[in-house]
Design a protein around this motif. Structure first.
Motif, PDB file in Angstrom:
ATOM      1  N   PRO A  65      42.286 -38.880 -52.327  1.00  0.00           N
ATOM      2  CA  PRO A  65      41.775 -38.550 -50.995  1.00  0.00           C
ATOM      3  C   PRO A  65      42.426 -37.292 -50.462  1.00  0.00           C
ATOM      4  CG  PRO A  65      43.110 -40.537 -50.960  1.00  0.00           C
ATOM      5  CD  PRO A  65      42.911 -40.178 -52.380  1.00  0.00           C
ATOM      6  N   LYS A  66      41.633 -36.544 -49.731  1.00  0.00           N
ATOM      7  CA  LYS A  66      42.133 -35.276 -49.216  1.00  0.00           C
ATOM      8  C   LYS A  66      43.013 -35.557 -48.003  1.00  0.00           C
ATOM      9  CE  LYS A  66      39.231 -33.251 -52.043  1.00  0.00           C
ATOM     10  NZ  LYS A  66      39.301 -33.849 -53.337  1.00  0.00           N
ATOM     11  N   LEU A  67      44.296 -35.302 -48.135  1.00  0.00           N
ATOM     12  CA  LEU A  67      45.233 -35.572 -47.052  1.00  0.00           C
ATOM     13  C   LEU A  67      45.363 -34.319 -46.204  1.00  0.00           C
ATOM     14  CD1 LEU A  67      47.919 -37.397 -49.200  1.00  0.00           C
ATOM     15  CD2 LEU A  67      46.136 -38.421 -47.816  1.00  0.00           C
ATOM     16  N   LYS A  68      45.035 -34.436 -44.941  1.00  0.00           N
ATOM     17  CA  LYS A  68      45.053 -33.284 -44.053  1.00  0.00           C
ATOM     18  C   LYS A  68      46.433 -33.105 -43.430  1.00  0.00           C
ATOM     19  CE  LYS A  68      40.531 -32.511 -44.114  1.00  0.00           C
ATOM     20  NZ  LYS A  68      40.156 -32.720 -45.460  1.00  0.00           N
ATOM     21  N   GLY A  69      46.924 -31.898 -43.448  1.00  0.00           N
ATOM     22  CA  GLY A  69      48.171 -31.573 -42.758  1.00  0.00           C
ATOM     23  C   GLY A  69      49.372 -32.291 -43.334  1.00  0.00           C
TER      24      GLY A  69
END
Length: 149
Positions: A65-69
């Motif tokens: 999953p694309k982890l933001k920040g």
């Protein structure tokens, strides 16, 4: 007791094995393709695929999953409540401690923030870490008092 000489020293049983000699004919068991399989990048000399390459399928580092920040660990969490809900509580003095007894507040919260959404009719004393200007205006217009903690 016998003397041990250099000629008597041997590696431990099973710790060494003969090297695999490939490409020495079919009867050797390592002939023809020399244990490299048929065709493809792996059979060619000088093959090297980049780190994380999975044969063309979407690699794991892109499937995750694309982890933001990033997580700021020093950030303080505040419980938030709108002015419109203050009447429903039935309290004369609203503070973080009094809300903890009535509502389920997340254990990581360290203070209270009062936001200005909704209307208030009763005069209430509010003790909070932060009160928005519109919330302060509404509370004081209803005859209440705001104290910053």
């Amino acid at each position: 007791m016998a003397n041990i000489t250099l000629e008597d020293l041997r590696p431990a049983q099973g710790s060494t094995s003969k090297s695999k000699r490939v490409g020495r004919g079919r009867s050797s068991g390592h002939g023809k393709t020399s244990c490299r399989g048929h065709n493809g990048e792996g059979q060619r000399s000088g093959n090297s695929s980049k780190r994380g390459f999975e044969g063309g399928q979407m690699p794991a580092y892109r499937r995750l999953p694309k982890l933001k920040g990033f997580q700021v660990y020093s950030k303080l969490n505040y419980a938030q409540i709108n002015v419109g809900r203050l009447d429903d509580l039935g309290l004369k003095e609203v503070s973080f401690e009094s809300l903890k007894e009535i509502l389920t507040i997340h254990p990581t919260c360290v203070g209270l923030r009062v936001l200005g959404n909704g209307e208030i009719k009763s005069a209430i004393t509010v003790k909070a870490a932060y009160v928005t200007p519109s919330a302060k205006e509404k509370i004081e217009a209803a005859g209440g008092k705001v104290e910053l903690v």
